[in-house]
Enzyme design. Sequence first.
Site, PDB file in Angstrom:
ATOM      1  N   LYS A  99     -11.073  -0.498   7.611  1.00 29.34           N
ATOM      2  CA  LYS A  99      -9.785  -0.317   8.268  1.00 29.34           C
ATOM      3  C   LYS A  99     -10.036   0.232   9.675  1.00 29.34           C
ATOM      4  CE  LYS A  99      -5.752   2.754   7.767  1.00 29.34           C
ATOM      5  NZ  LYS A  99      -4.969   3.540   6.796  1.00 29.34           N
ATOM      6  N   ARG A 134       1.612  10.299   0.994  1.00 27.46           N
ATOM      7  CA  ARG A 134       2.154  11.231   1.979  1.00 27.46           C
ATOM      8  C   ARG A 134       3.396  11.960   1.466  1.00 27.46           C
ATOM      9  NH1 ARG A 134       2.094   7.508   7.476  1.00 27.46           N
ATOM     10  NH2 ARG A 134       0.000   6.634   7.204  1.00 27.46           N
ATOM     11  N   GLU A 172       0.873  -1.178   0.000  1.00 26.72           N
ATOM     12  CA  GLU A 172       0.000   0.000   0.000  1.00 26.72           C
ATOM     13  C   GLU A 172       0.913   1.231   0.000  1.00 26.72           C
ATOM     14  OE1 GLU A 172      -2.541   2.561   3.203  1.00 26.72           O
ATOM     15  OE2 GLU A 172      -2.694   0.377   3.370  1.00 26.72           O
TER      16      GLU A 172
END
Length: 203
Positions: A128, A45, A41
């Site tokens: 999640k 960022r 994943e």
Amino acid sequence: MDQSLFQKLPSKIIPVLVLEDSSKALEVGSAFVESGLPIIEVTLRTKSAWDSIEKLKGLSGLTLGVGSVTSSAQLRKAVELGVQFMVSPGFDEKLVEEALSHNVAYLPGISNPSDLMKAERFGLSTVKFFPADILGGVKALRAMSAPFPGFSFIPTGGISDKNLNEYLIEKNIPAVGGSWMISKDAIASGDFNILRRDISSAL
């Protein structure tokens, strides 16, 4: 939305990658595939994230996801690039609707029962749990999930080799996300043998 991918992942660990230098992307991705953990994943960022995803999407044998998705534009771009799944840190109804319209594997983040009630209303089955450790870890998840037996959870945030098994023994946790096996120093120095060793030790 097709969430079946999250029940048949190639591993019970989803490595969460924050990559500063996209020129290292292919070598990092290859290290994961070669070490028997063929899923990543890539979080949005860093400025190099999209370029890294572009480079990784053609890597054979890799299940590629985009993390830290916080806008419809980002989700649409991930869909256009053909990644296998998308992950958000929180629950945003517009993003869920967008994902439903594209019928993609999308994993929204939840942190409380109110989020789960929203997820239930949208017909989701997997979410999640973030940030897992700060929110109370397995004990909190057990309590919060009790009224929602139909959900599966992928905890992320504070997961390490020290507490990994506490999560994975739970029947409603098909996988966890984490970055403890990713050495930023090894990537920066180009020592991919160390990276491969750390990835292998996580399995």
